[in-house]
Write an enzyme that holds these catalytic residues in place. Structure first.
Site, short mmCIF file in Angstrom:
data_model
loop_
_atom_site.label_atom_id
_atom_site.label_comp_id
_atom_site.label_asym_id
_atom_site.label_seq_id
_atom_site.Cartn_x
_atom_site.Cartn_y
_atom_site.Cartn_z
CB SER A 93 13.94 -7.32 -59.42
OG SER A 93 14.56 -7.77 -60.58
CG ASP A 226 13.51 -8.09 -64.69
OD1 ASP A 226 13.54 -7.21 -65.57
OD2 ASP A 226 14.21 -8.04 -63.66
CG ASP A 228 13.88 -4.09 -62.07
OD1 ASP A 228 14.01 -5.20 -62.62
OD2 ASP A 228 14.81 -3.50 -61.49
CG ASP A 230 17.32 -5.25 -63.85
OD1 ASP A 230 16.61 -6.27 -64.00
OD2 ASP A 230 17.77 -4.90 -62.74
#
Length: 434
Positions: A93, A226, A228, A230
């Protein structure tokens, strides 16, 4: 040791997530799914070998595997939903490239504690797996066109001058693919991943970089994701940072206007600013606050049939659009609202007045002290004194020997005094124990 949780497996590259562990994760899915598994990763260099190991495990478990390469977590979640299978995302993430982890989805949703227990038992050697017929690796296809179906109800043309910060991460393909179809004046930063620069001075964890870029280059809007994909945060033309709370406020007000806000309710976390809660209440929208973590937000949303909820970090679950947090989808939704209403972000948030707040970390401390009755009693007294005009939260860090104190009140002086009072109490208790 718990390997799975809200953020999935996480650690220092292969010092924690070994190839053997990744293989076991893949093998364990044979106990849960009788069809196939979709695998995806962000741009970290360490992800490739983890993916290879998981794919071997999946195939050896007797399942077929589809590798969709580097794409954002929400795309994997969507693919696992429409294919009614498990999806494995290799990502850490918003963390630096030295970290990597695993998030697992079942039909669009993160795995349950019961499913995680099955996987953990395989990793820990508690469950021995029998040999089975081998699966196969399915032929690759580009899932972006399938994912694009989520945007069928977000139709607009935007000519605002926009810069996207892609965090050198997993949205490198999807953000461009989606937003280039609707926005005529896009520019990018953080769009040159090399395997080692994900989130490095870019992305939603470094929003000040984007803020300065917007101000120095005359952009109307800056949008930051960010690693990843989400999360999403926004900067307006005046350099105001629009965090997750403010985005939720904008979305909730719009959804209420069009009659799509279930129960006139929004789910926030205990970190949300009191100013947002009061502003929503003035719009006739009630709020519920959960513990920090998207799993708590989603649980409350499901129980209360809420349309929207999320965290001030920019992780927003907007069920009007999709069941999982999706930074690009929420960014497009914001732009659609701006175009449809022919307005600015500043105008949409004009009725919100933030309360002064502050987050303070006490490092290198025994985290269990948060449960000391003297700390608990002090915090309860402060809460009672503040009433509805402030709040305080003391919690242990999930990954470090650290206690986090967050406070909000009418004045900055009150906030500083609250934090100092609590910090002094911790110091007093520590001194007694020495």
């Amino acid at each position: 040791m718990k390997y799975f949780g809200t953020d999935g497996i996480r650690g220092k590259a292969f010092d924690f997530i070994t190839v053997e562990m990744a293989y076991s994760v893949g093998r364990s899915l044979g106990l849960l799914e009788k069809n196939k598994v979709i695998v995806c990763r962000d741009t970290r260099a360490s992800g490739l070998n983890i993916v290879k190991a998981i794919k071997r495990g999946v195939i050896d478990s007797g399942l077929d595997v589809l590798d969709i390469d580097i794409l954002a977590t929400p795309i994997l979640a969507y693919m696992s939903l429409i294919h009614e299978c498990y999806g494995v995302m290799i990502t850490a993430s918003h963390n630096p490239y030295t970290d990597n982890g695993i998030k697992i989805f079942n039909k669009g949703y993160k795995t349950t504690p019961e499913e995680e227990k099955v996987i953990e038992d395989v990793i820990d050697g508690v469950t021995e797996l029998k040999k089975t017929n081998r699966g196969i690796e399915l032929a690759y296809f580009n899932p972006l066109y399938t994912y694009g179906a989520l945007y069928k109800n977000i139709q607009f043309k935007c000519n605002k001058k926009i810069v996207l910060d892609l965090a050198n991460g997993a949205v490198i393909k999807s953000a461009k693919f989606i937003l280039n179809q609707t926005c005529s004046n896009l520019e990018y930063v953080g769009d040159e991943p090399n395997g080692y620069n994900i989130n490095e001075n870019v992305g939603s964890t470094h929003i000040d970089k984007l803020r300065n870029y917007v101000l120095n280059n005359g952009y109307d809007i800056g949008i930051s994701f960010d690693g990843d994909g989400d999360r999403v945060l926004v900067v307006d033309e005046e350099g105001t940072i629009i965090d997750g709370d403010l985005l939720i406020y904008i979305f909730a007000c719009y959804l209420k206007e069009i009659g799509k806000l279930n129960n006139n309710l929004v789910v926030l976390t205990k970190m949300s600013n009191l100013g947002i809660i009061k502003a929503l209440k003035e719009k006739g929208i009630e709020t519920v606050q959960t513990d920090i973590g998207d799993k708590y937000v989603i649980k409350a949303m499901n129980e209360l049939d809420a349309t929207i909820g999320g965290e001030n970090s920019g992780h927003i679950i907007n069920k009007h659009l999709f069941v999982s947090g999706d930074g690009v989808l929420n960014a497009a939704f914001l732009l659609m609202i701006l175009v449809e209403k022919n307005t600015t972000i500043k105008e949409l948030i004009k009725d919100v007045s933030f309360y002064p707040d502050r987050l303070y970390n006490i490092k290198n401390i025994d985290k269990s002290l948060v449960n000391d009755k003297r700390i608990v009693q002090l915090v309860e007294k402060i809460k009672a004194d503040l009433g509805e005009e402030g709040k305080v939260l003391v919690r242990p860090s999930g990954t470090e020997p650290m206690v986090r104190i967050s406070a909000s009140a009418k004045t900055k002086k009150q906030v500083d005094n609250i934090i100092k009072t609590i910090e002094d109490k911790f110091k007093e208790i520590i001194k007694e124990k020495e």
